[in-house]
Design a protein around this motif. Structure first.
Motif, PDB file in Angstrom:
ATOM      1  N   ALA A  65       0.832  -1.202   0.000  1.00 35.08           N
ATOM      2  CA  ALA A  65       0.000   0.000   0.000  1.00 35.08           C
ATOM      3  C   ALA A  65       0.868   1.254   0.000  1.00 35.08           C
ATOM      4  O   ALA A  65       0.536   2.262  -0.650  1.00 35.08           O
ATOM      5  N   ALA A  66       2.007   1.229   0.731  1.00 31.86           N
ATOM      6  CA  ALA A  66       2.896   2.394   0.752  1.00 31.86           C
ATOM      7  C   ALA A  66       3.527   2.628  -0.614  1.00 31.86           C
ATOM      8  O   ALA A  66       3.690   3.775  -1.065  1.00 31.86           O
ATOM      9  N   LEU A  67       3.894   1.543  -1.313  1.00 35.36           N
ATOM     10  CA  LEU A  67       4.469   1.676  -2.651  1.00 35.36           C
ATOM     11  C   LEU A  67       3.457   2.230  -3.639  1.00 35.36           C
ATOM     12  O   LEU A  67       3.777   3.102  -4.466  1.00 35.36           O
ATOM     13  N   GLN A  68       2.211   1.755  -3.538  1.00 36.06           N
ATOM     14  CA  GLN A  68       1.159   2.264  -4.432  1.00 36.06           C
ATOM     15  C   GLN A  68       0.897   3.734  -4.164  1.00 36.06           C
ATOM     16  O   GLN A  68       0.683   4.518  -5.106  1.00 36.06           O
ATOM     17  N   LEU A  69       0.936   4.142  -2.899  1.00 40.71           N
ATOM     18  CA  LEU A  69       0.722   5.556  -2.586  1.00 40.71           C
ATOM     19  C   LEU A  69       1.840   6.409  -3.168  1.00 40.71           C
ATOM     20  O   LEU A  69       1.594   7.509  -3.708  1.00 40.71           O
ATOM     21  N   SER A  70       3.085   5.927  -3.114  1.00 40.39           N
ATOM     22  CA  SER A  70       4.194   6.694  -3.669  1.00 40.39           C
ATOM     23  C   SER A  70       4.036   6.862  -5.185  1.00 40.39           C
ATOM     24  O   SER A  70       4.280   7.954  -5.739  1.00 40.39           O
ATOM     25  N   ARG A  71       3.574   5.821  -5.890  1.00 35.36           N
ATOM     26  CA  ARG A  71       3.368   5.909  -7.341  1.00 35.36           C
ATOM     27  C   ARG A  71       2.223   6.869  -7.670  1.00 35.36           C
ATOM     28  O   ARG A  71       2.312   7.680  -8.623  1.00 35.36           O
ATOM     29  N   ASP A  72       1.151   6.773  -6.937  1.00 34.87           N
ATOM     30  CA  ASP A  72       0.006   7.641  -7.223  1.00 34.87           C
ATOM     31  C   ASP A  72       0.342   9.109  -6.969  1.00 34.87           C
ATOM     32  O   ASP A  72      -0.189  10.010  -7.656  1.00 34.87           O
ATOM     33  N   GLN A  73       1.194   9.385  -5.997  1.00 33.70           N
ATOM     34  CA  GLN A  73       1.588  10.779  -5.762  1.00 33.70           C
ATOM     35  C   GLN A  73       2.347  11.338  -6.975  1.00 33.70           C
ATOM     36  O   GLN A  73       2.127  12.491  -7.389  1.00 33.70           O
ATOM     37  N   LEU A  74       3.241  10.534  -7.572  1.00 36.08           N
ATOM     38  CA  LEU A  74       3.967  10.986  -8.762  1.00 36.08           C
ATOM     39  C   LEU A  74       3.026  11.171  -9.949  1.00 36.08           C
ATOM     40  O   LEU A  74       3.137  12.147 -10.722  1.00 36.08           O
ATOM     41  N   PHE A 124      -0.174  11.858  -9.755  1.00 38.49           N
ATOM     42  CA  PHE A 124      -1.025  13.019  -9.524  1.00 38.49           C
ATOM     43  C   PHE A 124      -0.283  14.314  -9.844  1.00 38.49           C
ATOM     44  O   PHE A 124      -0.856  15.254 -10.418  1.00 38.49           O
ATOM     45  N   GLN A 125       1.025  14.369  -9.482  1.00 38.06           N
ATOM     46  CA  GLN A 125       1.799  15.573  -9.781  1.00 38.06           C
ATOM     47  C   GLN A 125       1.952  15.780 -11.303  1.00 38.06           C
ATOM     48  O   GLN A 125       2.028  16.902 -11.785  1.00 38.06           O
ATOM     49  N   ALA A 126       1.988  14.632 -12.046  1.00 38.61           N
ATOM     50  CA  ALA A 126       2.099  14.734 -13.510  1.00 38.61           C
ATOM     51  C   ALA A 126       0.758  14.934 -14.176  1.00 38.61           C
ATOM     52  O   ALA A 126       0.671  15.092 -15.397  1.00 38.61           O
ATOM     53  N   GLY A 127      -0.312  14.903 -13.408  1.00 40.86           N
ATOM     54  CA  GLY A 127      -1.657  15.078 -13.943  1.00 40.86           C
ATOM     55  C   GLY A 127      -2.227  13.838 -14.551  1.00 40.86           C
ATOM     56  O   GLY A 127      -3.181  13.907 -15.328  1.00 40.86           O
ATOM     57  N   GLY A 128      -1.656  12.677 -14.196  1.00 43.53           N
ATOM     58  CA  GLY A 128      -2.124  11.451 -14.815  1.00 43.53           C
ATOM     59  C   GLY A 128      -3.323  10.829 -14.123  1.00 43.53           C
ATOM     60  O   GLY A 128      -4.020  10.002 -14.724  1.00 43.53           O
ATOM     61  N   GLN A 175      -8.376   9.309  -6.652  1.00 39.91           N
ATOM     62  CA  GLN A 175      -7.591   8.077  -6.641  1.00 39.91           C
ATOM     63  C   GLN A 175      -6.410   8.191  -5.687  1.00 39.91           C
ATOM     64  O   GLN A 175      -6.049   7.225  -5.010  1.00 39.91           O
ATOM     65  N   LEU A 176      -5.818   9.388  -5.611  1.00 38.47           N
ATOM     66  CA  LEU A 176      -4.719   9.596  -4.668  1.00 38.47           C
ATOM     67  C   LEU A 176      -5.207   9.467  -3.234  1.00 38.47           C
ATOM     68  O   LEU A 176      -4.538   8.868  -2.384  1.00 38.47           O
ATOM     69  N   ASP A 177      -6.381  10.026  -2.956  1.00 42.05           N
ATOM     70  CA  ASP A 177      -6.931   9.899  -1.597  1.00 42.05           C
ATOM     71  C   ASP A 177      -7.212   8.442  -1.242  1.00 42.05           C
ATOM     72  O   ASP A 177      -6.984   8.012  -0.087  1.00 42.05           O
ATOM     73  N   SER A 219      -5.605   5.797  -2.349  1.00 38.77           N
ATOM     74  CA  SER A 219      -4.321   5.144  -2.103  1.00 38.77           C
ATOM     75  C   SER A 219      -3.767   5.504  -0.716  1.00 38.77           C
ATOM     76  O   SER A 219      -3.196   4.662  -0.002  1.00 38.77           O
ATOM     77  N   ARG A 220      -3.920   6.831  -0.365  1.00 40.66           N
ATOM     78  CA  ARG A 220      -3.438   7.256   0.954  1.00 40.66           C
ATOM     79  C   ARG A 220      -4.219   6.554   2.063  1.00 40.66           C
ATOM     80  O   ARG A 220      -3.639   6.124   3.074  1.00 40.66           O
ATOM     81  N   ALA A 221      -5.531   6.388   1.959  1.00 38.89           N
ATOM     82  CA  ALA A 221      -6.347   5.716   2.975  1.00 38.89           C
ATOM     83  C   ALA A 221      -5.970   4.237   3.083  1.00 38.89           C
ATOM     84  O   ALA A 221      -5.899   3.660   4.187  1.00 38.89           O
ATOM     85  N   ALA A 222      -5.724   3.586   1.938  1.00 41.55           N
ATOM     86  CA  ALA A 222      -5.342   2.174   1.960  1.00 41.55           C
ATOM     87  C   ALA A 222      -4.006   1.973   2.666  1.00 41.55           C
ATOM     88  O   ALA A 222      -3.812   1.008   3.420  1.00 41.55           O
ATOM     89  N   ALA A 223      -3.066   2.894   2.446  1.00 41.94           N
ATOM     90  CA  ALA A 223      -1.753   2.796   3.089  1.00 41.94           C
ATOM     91  C   ALA A 223      -1.867   2.980   4.596  1.00 41.94           C
ATOM     92  O   ALA A 223      -1.216   2.279   5.390  1.00 41.94           O
ATOM     93  N   GLU A 224      -2.709   3.940   5.036  1.00 40.04           N
ATOM     94  CA  GLU A 224      -2.894   4.163   6.467  1.00 40.04           C
ATOM     95  C   GLU A 224      -3.573   2.967   7.138  1.00 40.04           C
ATOM     96  O   GLU A 224      -3.228   2.591   8.268  1.00 40.04           O
ATOM     97  N   THR A 225      -4.543   2.371   6.427  1.00 34.73           N
ATOM     98  CA  THR A 225      -5.228   1.188   6.975  1.00 34.73           C
ATOM     99  C   THR A 225      -4.266   0.026   7.135  1.00 34.73           C
ATOM    100  O   THR A 225      -4.269  -0.677   8.155  1.00 34.73           O
ATOM    101  N   ALA A 226      -3.419  -0.198   6.150  1.00 39.48           N
ATOM    102  CA  ALA A 226      -2.450  -1.289   6.223  1.00 39.48           C
ATOM    103  C   ALA A 226      -1.449  -1.061   7.348  1.00 39.48           C
ATOM    104  O   ALA A 226      -1.067  -1.992   8.079  1.00 39.48           O
TER     105      ALA A 226
END
Length: 326
Positions: free
Chosen positions: A127-136, A138-142, A147-149, A151-158
């Protein structure tokens, strides 16, 4: 001895009455103030067991000298041996349960918790790895912010699940509550007391001499049933041998406790040493018992003396002897 005398002294033993008769006869012969007639008496020790059982072994015989600590007799002990084994196993079970309570959950149960913790840690890393990818992305506008939110919730839950299983593993390693430990400790103490009682009952089936002495008599034969508390034999320790003699009132003032006297009898070594151990405070009258001022000459007092333990085996209960002041 006349029957009327025996009726007049119902509380006297046969030995004491015989001694009084012997003293009465001796009074008819000339005697000096330092020489008296007496007899030997024994204070017997009756040896018994607090437990009942069949007499399997009688290790001594009548007339034998037994040393302190020597085995005397043994009763059958099958039931006591079984009770001792049961008490020992109950104690072992109580101690094992106490150790289990103090150690917390079993290693196998802790291993299950560790596996669940490892699974949660793997999920948290993913979950932490997926959050790191989604942040990049999101910054690129992809990707959208939604979806970023997610990923962040899934990482916190894990991560929260990892902390949960870590805490659960720490709890598994803890012992149970203190009240449970104290309760089980009480169970161990109770089982220990039961074992001690079983050991004591088993020890009562093999009786040894607490003091050295003469085995004066045996009351049972091997194979007979002995009730609890019934004496199996009579022993006479040397310190329980004493001499009784009677002195007139005129002599009483010259005697005192611990005063030395000498003993002599037929077949004895001359001048066996003894010391006065007791002086009666109650007067007695030689028969016939007629109270008058003239009968004061017949007033006597009982005296007891004890020989040295080394000389006691030379004397025998009921044996007449002479007592003299040195």
């Amino acid at each position: 001895m006349s029957p009327s005398l025996a009726k007049r002294f119902p509380r006297f033993s046969t030995l004491a009455l015989a001694a009084l008769g012997y003293l009465a006869l001796a009074a008819c012969t000339p005697n000096n103030d330092n020489d008296w007639q007496g007899y030997v008496e024994g204070e017997y020790v009756y040896v018994a067991s607090s437990q009942a059982g069949r007499l399997d072994r009688l290790s001594v015989q009548r007339g034998q000298q037994a040393a302190a600590g020597a085995p005397l007799f043994m009763l059958e002990s099958g039931d006591e041996i079984a009770a001792q084994r049961q008490a020992q196993r109950q104690l072992n079970a109580a101690e094992a349960q106490l150790a289990d309570i103090k150690s917390g959950k079993r290693p196998q149960e802790q291993e299950v918790t560790r596996a669940q913790l490892a699974q949660a840690q793997a999920a948290a890393s993913k979950a932490a790895l997926q959050l790191s990818r989604d942040q990049l992305q999101f910054q690129a506008g992809g990707i959208a912010k939604q979806q970023l939110d997610d990923s962040r919730a899934a990482a916190e839950t894990a991560a929260a699940q990892v902390r949960q299983w870590q805490s659960q593993l720490a709890v598994d390693r803890l012992p149970n509550r203190e009240a449970q430990v104290r309760a089980q400790q009480a169970q161990v103490a109770a089982a220990q007391a039961v074992l001690e009682q079983a050991d004591w009952k088993l020890a009562q089936k093999a009786v040894t001499a607490t003091r050295s002495g003469l085995v004066f008599d045996t009351m049972y034969r091997e194979g007979e049933w002995v009730a609890a508390g019934n004496p199996v034999l009579r022993m006479l320790p040397p310190e329980n041998v004493k001499i009784r003699f009677f002195v007139p009132e005129t002599v009483l003032g010259r005697l005192k406790v611990n005063q030395a006297v000498t003993l002599s009898c037929d077949g004895c070594q001359p001048n066996v040493a003894a010391h006065i151990s007791y002086i009666s405070t109650e007067s007695e009258y030689n028969p016939p018992i007629i109270y008058s001022n003239q009968s004061r000459a017949k007033l006597v007092y009982m005296i007891e003396a004890r020989p040295a333990p080394a000389d006691a085996p030379k004397l025998h209960p009921g044996q007449p002897l002479e007592v003299r002041l040195p």
